[in-house]
Write an enzyme that holds these catalytic residues in place. Structure first.
Site, PDB file in Angstrom:
ATOM      1  N   LYS A  22       0.835  -1.210   0.000  1.00 11.08           N
ATOM      2  CA  LYS A  22       0.000   0.000   0.000  1.00 11.08           C
ATOM      3  C   LYS A  22       0.866   1.256   0.000  1.00 11.08           C
ATOM      4  O   LYS A  22       0.678   2.152  -0.812  1.00 11.08           O
ATOM      5  CB  LYS A  22      -0.907   0.005   1.242  1.00 11.08           C
ATOM      6  CG  LYS A  22      -1.617   1.334   1.450  1.00 11.08           C
ATOM      7  CD  LYS A  22      -2.511   1.330   2.668  1.00 11.08           C
ATOM      8  CE  LYS A  22      -1.846   1.716   3.960  1.00 11.08           C
ATOM      9  NZ  LYS A  22      -1.506   3.146   4.097  1.00 11.08           N
ATOM     10  N   ASN A  23       1.834   1.281   0.923  1.00  8.54           N
ATOM     11  CA  ASN A  23       2.606   2.518   1.092  1.00  8.54           C
ATOM     12  C   ASN A  23       3.580   2.772  -0.056  1.00  8.54           C
ATOM     13  O   ASN A  23       4.101   3.878  -0.169  1.00  8.54           O
ATOM     14  CB  ASN A  23       3.361   2.498   2.428  1.00  8.54           C
ATOM     15  CG  ASN A  23       2.421   2.722   3.606  1.00  8.54           C
ATOM     16  OD1 ASN A  23       1.242   3.007   3.405  1.00  8.54           O
ATOM     17  ND2 ASN A  23       2.940   2.598   4.815  1.00  8.54           N
ATOM     18  N   CYS A 117      -4.848  12.976  13.355  1.00  6.94           N
ATOM     19  CA  CYS A 117      -5.500  11.685  13.138  1.00  6.94           C
ATOM     20  C   CYS A 117      -5.393  10.865  14.416  1.00  6.94           C
ATOM     21  O   CYS A 117      -4.787  11.306  15.396  1.00  6.94           O
ATOM     22  CB  CYS A 117      -4.920  10.957  11.937  1.00  6.94           C
ATOM     23  SG  CYS A 117      -3.339  10.231  12.242  1.00  6.94           S
ATOM     24  N   ARG A 122       0.581  14.477  13.513  1.00  4.63           N
ATOM     25  CA  ARG A 122       1.077  14.262  12.154  1.00  4.63           C
ATOM     26  C   ARG A 122       1.122  15.539  11.297  1.00  4.63           C
ATOM     27  O   ARG A 122       0.406  15.671  10.299  1.00  4.63           O
ATOM     28  CB  ARG A 122       0.265  13.181  11.456  1.00  4.63           C
ATOM     29  CG  ARG A 122       0.396  11.852  12.159  1.00  4.63           C
ATOM     30  CD  ARG A 122      -0.345  10.751  11.460  1.00  4.63           C
ATOM     31  NE  ARG A 122       0.413  10.161  10.380  1.00  4.63           N
ATOM     32  CZ  ARG A 122       0.001   9.096   9.702  1.00  4.63           C
ATOM     33  NH1 ARG A 122      -1.129   8.529   9.980  1.00  4.63           N
ATOM     34  NH2 ARG A 122       0.723   8.602   8.727  1.00  4.63           N
ATOM     35  N   ASP A 125       4.800  20.046   8.271  1.00  3.56           N
ATOM     36  CA  ASP A 125       5.687  21.217   8.213  1.00  3.56           C
ATOM     37  C   ASP A 125       6.976  20.946   7.431  1.00  3.56           C
ATOM     38  O   ASP A 125       7.493  21.826   6.750  1.00  3.56           O
ATOM     39  CB  ASP A 125       6.013  21.692   9.638  1.00  3.56           C
ATOM     40  CG  ASP A 125       6.619  20.582  10.501  1.00  3.56           C
ATOM     41  OD1 ASP A 125       6.100  19.449  10.465  1.00  3.56           O
ATOM     42  OD2 ASP A 125       7.616  20.841  11.202  1.00  3.56           O
ATOM     43  N   ASP A 308       4.414   0.451  12.188  1.00  6.82           N
ATOM     44  CA  ASP A 308       3.215  -0.195  11.637  1.00  6.82           C
ATOM     45  C   ASP A 308       3.082  -1.659  12.064  1.00  6.82           C
ATOM     46  O   ASP A 308       2.089  -2.311  11.753  1.00  6.82           O
ATOM     47  CB  ASP A 308       3.218  -0.102  10.100  1.00  6.82           C
ATOM     48  CG  ASP A 308       2.870   1.303   9.616  1.00  6.82           C
ATOM     49  OD1 ASP A 308       2.470   2.134  10.449  1.00  6.82           O
ATOM     50  OD2 ASP A 308       2.999   1.564   8.409  1.00  6.82           O
ATOM     51  N   ARG A 400      -8.774  -0.153   4.529  1.00  9.19           N
ATOM     52  CA  ARG A 400      -7.839   0.830   3.965  1.00  9.19           C
ATOM     53  C   ARG A 400      -6.514   0.157   3.601  1.00  9.19           C
ATOM     54  O   ARG A 400      -5.848   0.592   2.677  1.00  9.19           O
ATOM     55  CB  ARG A 400      -7.542   1.946   4.983  1.00  9.19           C
ATOM     56  CG  ARG A 400      -8.665   2.939   5.180  1.00  9.19           C
ATOM     57  CD  ARG A 400      -8.193   4.070   6.071  1.00  9.19           C
ATOM     58  NE  ARG A 400      -6.838   4.429   5.729  1.00  9.19           N
ATOM     59  CZ  ARG A 400      -5.869   4.711   6.604  1.00  9.19           C
ATOM     60  NH1 ARG A 400      -6.119   4.714   7.888  1.00  9.19           N
ATOM     61  NH2 ARG A 400      -4.664   5.015   6.197  1.00  9.19           N
TER      62      ARG A 400
HETATM   63  C1  UD1 Z   1       4.280   6.829   6.679  1.00 13.26           C
HETATM   64  C2  UD1 Z   1       3.432   5.617   6.415  1.00 13.26           C
HETATM   65  C3  UD1 Z   1       2.851   5.080   7.725  1.00 13.26           C
HETATM   66  C4  UD1 Z   1       3.974   4.830   8.730  1.00 13.26           C
HETATM   67  C5  UD1 Z   1       4.849   6.062   8.871  1.00 13.26           C
HETATM   68  C6  UD1 Z   1       6.074   5.808   9.725  1.00 13.26           C
HETATM   69  C7  UD1 Z   1       2.591   6.038   4.181  1.00 13.26           C
HETATM   70  C8  UD1 Z   1       1.432   6.358   3.327  1.00 13.26           C
HETATM   71  N1  UD1 Z   1       2.369   6.000   5.507  1.00 13.26           N
HETATM   72  O1  UD1 Z   1       3.431   7.837   7.214  1.00 13.26           O
HETATM   73  O2  UD1 Z   1       2.180   3.857   7.429  1.00 13.26           O
HETATM   74  O3  UD1 Z   1       3.402   4.537   9.975  1.00 13.26           O
HETATM   75  O4  UD1 Z   1       5.320   6.504   7.590  1.00 13.26           O
HETATM   76  O5  UD1 Z   1       6.807   4.753   9.235  1.00 13.26           O
HETATM   77  O6  UD1 Z   1       3.671   5.768   3.695  1.00 13.26           O
HETATM   78  N2  UD1 Z   1       6.561  14.543  11.022  1.00 13.26           N
HETATM   79  C9  UD1 Z   1       6.715  15.875  11.337  1.00 13.26           C
HETATM   80  N3  UD1 Z   1       6.618  16.792  10.314  1.00 13.26           N
HETATM   81  C10 UD1 Z   1       6.392  16.430   9.020  1.00 13.26           C
HETATM   82  C11 UD1 Z   1       6.251  15.075   8.727  1.00 13.26           C
HETATM   83  C12 UD1 Z   1       6.341  14.129   9.753  1.00 13.26           C
HETATM   84  O7  UD1 Z   1       6.924  16.240  12.496  1.00 13.26           O
HETATM   85  O8  UD1 Z   1       6.329  17.321   8.159  1.00 13.26           O
HETATM   86  C13 UD1 Z   1       6.643  13.525  12.122  1.00 13.26           C
HETATM   87  C14 UD1 Z   1       5.318  12.763  12.314  1.00 13.26           C
HETATM   88  O9  UD1 Z   1       4.432  13.469  13.147  1.00 13.26           O
HETATM   89  C15 UD1 Z   1       5.817  11.470  12.937  1.00 13.26           C
HETATM   90  C16 UD1 Z   1       7.182  11.256  12.252  1.00 13.26           C
HETATM   91  O10 UD1 Z   1       7.555  12.515  11.708  1.00 13.26           O
HETATM   92  O11 UD1 Z   1       6.011  11.645  14.311  1.00 13.26           O
HETATM   93  C17 UD1 Z   1       7.159  10.228  11.138  1.00 13.26           C
HETATM   94  O12 UD1 Z   1       6.075  10.519  10.277  1.00 13.26           O
HETATM   95  P1  UD1 Z   1       6.115  10.191   8.728  1.00 13.26           P
HETATM   96  O13 UD1 Z   1       7.275   9.308   8.409  1.00 13.26           O
HETATM   97  O14 UD1 Z   1       5.998  11.457   7.963  1.00 13.26           O
HETATM   98  O15 UD1 Z   1       4.782   9.371   8.556  1.00 13.26           O
HETATM   99  P2  UD1 Z   1       3.921   9.344   7.245  1.00 13.26           P
HETATM  100  O16 UD1 Z   1       4.814   9.585   6.081  1.00 13.26           O
HETATM  101  O17 UD1 Z   1       2.714  10.188   7.411  1.00 13.26           O
END
Ligand code: UD1
Length: 441
Positions: A22-23, A117, A122, A125, A308, A400
């Site tokens: 999926k990811n 969420c 999440r 920024d 995950d 999902r």
């Molecule tokens: C992706 C995966 C999700 C997995 C996660 C961590 C997809 C579609 N989803 O989610 O299944 O659980 O990686 O392996 O691929 N963060 C910030 N600022 C940002 C972006 C992230 O502070 O701009 C923080 C988030 O709040 C979190 C951490 O970074 O604490 C990791 O998040 P991130 O790797 O971005 O998760 P996703 O990409 O949303």
């Protein structure tokens, strides 16, 4: 809303063919926005999040064709809007991934902010900061990220991520392939899904080095072309089925498994007493003659232990021998499943971001509620282990991310049945309105 009814207490024994990741599929389908020629994506899983992504692409004006053989073709030659509306983004946070591709190809994009969420705040920024460093003007207005860049397009830049972010790395990687000059992404995510996206972008003509390491270097090109890409198998789906067999003290064979993607999960399963045999076509786990031992773990970005898979291991530890700790470091609120497991008889206490678990000899079936995707997988596993009936509500979360879960588990002897609720909505992407013009052709 559909529910799942599980009658537990029986060891699993059977074979499961893994679906596409999926990811990995989500960013790859969205990468089709980067070029005017069709992108053919193979091994696409049948999931609600994929339907949402295709609906979003259709909303933007892409032509989407889903074939019986799990192949999707997306032609983004003629888009008519550069706005991703709240209604679609709120159902799937990964919709934020359209921001980079639209901005770099067309010079502007408007994407609803995803909001918080169930598993944490999440923020996005780091996506926004990176695009600004590449020369974009970005503002937040009325709940939308509004981004634009002058006629020359985005410029290459050195971008250092404060935190490892998977979709943040993917968004900026896609933005960088059509930017002018060289972009260096430092402290980049190393997840196999990021590598798969990079492989697809390279097949489309992108110039990318270092994917799979924490420094990715991208040399911008003028345009990408169409390609055909086969998505990797889903390592989280694989881990979930391995845990299902381990927790029920059964046996399972997974075909289409890539052991390199699941190293740390396999290591933990071995530590827990599982007998694993790996061959080029798949992996087999046997737990029939072993007493499961609880294992300590702490989640971290790849190659660390995947967040995950945390919920599924909490369930495993809850019915294994001994006491254990599971610490969550990636998301701040990812223990919602613990309260439901406690209702089934698990002995788990939360202290900050750590679950303290004392293994019990059994769980009892109960009515439980799924709160997010991986928490719902954990509840299905709990239902398989528990004596009696477990009714899992709100399983749209599981739809999902798990392709035909009840069918795959039934093949392994599980008693699991979907109880239909409201009729499922079918989604056919629509194309309306006038075209928008790209910065590059
Ligand atoms: C992706 C995966 C999700 C997995 C996660 C961590 C997809 C579609 N989803 O989610 O299944 O659980 O990686 O392996 O691929 N963060 C910030 N600022 C940002 C972006 C992230 O502070 O701009 C923080 C988030 O709040 C979190 C951490 O970074 O604490 C990791 O998040 P991130 O790797 O971005 O998760 P996703 O990409 O949303």
């Amino acid at each position: 809303m559909d529910k799942l009814l599980v009658n537990g207490g029986c060891p699993l024994d059977g074979e499961v063919q893994l679906s596409g990741s999926k990811n990995a599929t989500l960013p790859i389908l969205i990468a089709s926005l980067l070029c005017a020629e069709p992108l053919q994506v193979r091994n696409v899983p049948h999931l609600r999040d994929i339907t949402t992504a295709l609906k979003l692409l259709g909303h933007l004006g892409a032509r989407v064709e889903f074939n019986e053989d799990l192949t999707v073709e997306v032609d983004s030659g003629d888009l008519h809007t550069l706005r991703a509306p709240y209604e679609l983004v709120k159902t799937m946070r990964a919709s934020i991934l359209v921001l980079g591709p639209l901005l770099t190809r067309f010079g502007e994009a408007e994407v609803s902010l995803p909001g918080g969420c169930a598993i944490g705040s999440r923020p996005v920024d780091l996506h926004i900061r990176g695009l600004r460093e590449m020369g974009a003007q970005v503002s937040i207005e009325n709940g939308y990220i509004k981004a634009s860049v002058g006629r020359g397009g985005l410029n290459g830049a050195r971008i250092l991520f404060d935190t490892v972010t998977v979709t943040g790395t993917e968004n900026l990687l896609m933005a960088a392939v059509l930017a002018r000059g060289i972009t260096v992404l430092e402290n980049a995510a190393r997840e196999p899904e990021v590598v798969d996206l990079a492989r697809c972008l390279i097949a489309m003509g992108g110039a990318i080095e270092g994917a799979g390491t924490d420094v990715i270097t991208v040399t911008g090109v003028d345009a990408l072309h169409g390609a055909c890409h086969t998505v990797i198998s889903d390592r989280i789906e694989a881990g979930t089925y391995l845990l299902a067999a381990a927790a029920t003290r059964g046996r399972i064979r997974l075909t289409g498994y890539d052991p390199q993607h699941g190293d740390v999960v396999l290591e933990k399963l071995r530590e827990a007493g599982a007998i694993l045999s790996i061959d080029p076509r798949g992996v087999t786990l046997d737990m029939r003659k072993t007493q499961p031992q609880a294992v300590n773990l702490t989640t971290a970005p790849f190659p660390g232990f995947p967040t995950d898979m945390q919920a599924q291991f909490v369930l495993f530890n809850a019915v294994a021998n001994g006491s254990s700790t599971v610490t969550e470091t990636v998301f701040e609120n990812r223990f919602m499943h613990v309260h439901e497991l406690q209702r089934m008889g698990a002995d788990i206490h939360l202290r900050g971001n750590t679950a303290l678990i004392q293994g019990v000899t059994g769980l009892s079936g109960a009515q439980v509620m799924a709160t997010d995707l991986r928490a719902s997988a954990c509840l299905v596993l709990a239902g398989l282990v528990a004596e009696g009936e477990t009714m899992i509500d709100r399983i749209y979360h599981i739809d999902r991310g798990y392709d035909r879960i009840e069918e795959k588990l039934s093949q392994c002897g599980a008693s699991i049945r979907r109880i239909p609720g409201w009729p499922a909505t079918s989604v056919i992407p629509s194309r309306e309105g006038a075209s928008v013009s790209p910065l590059q052709s």
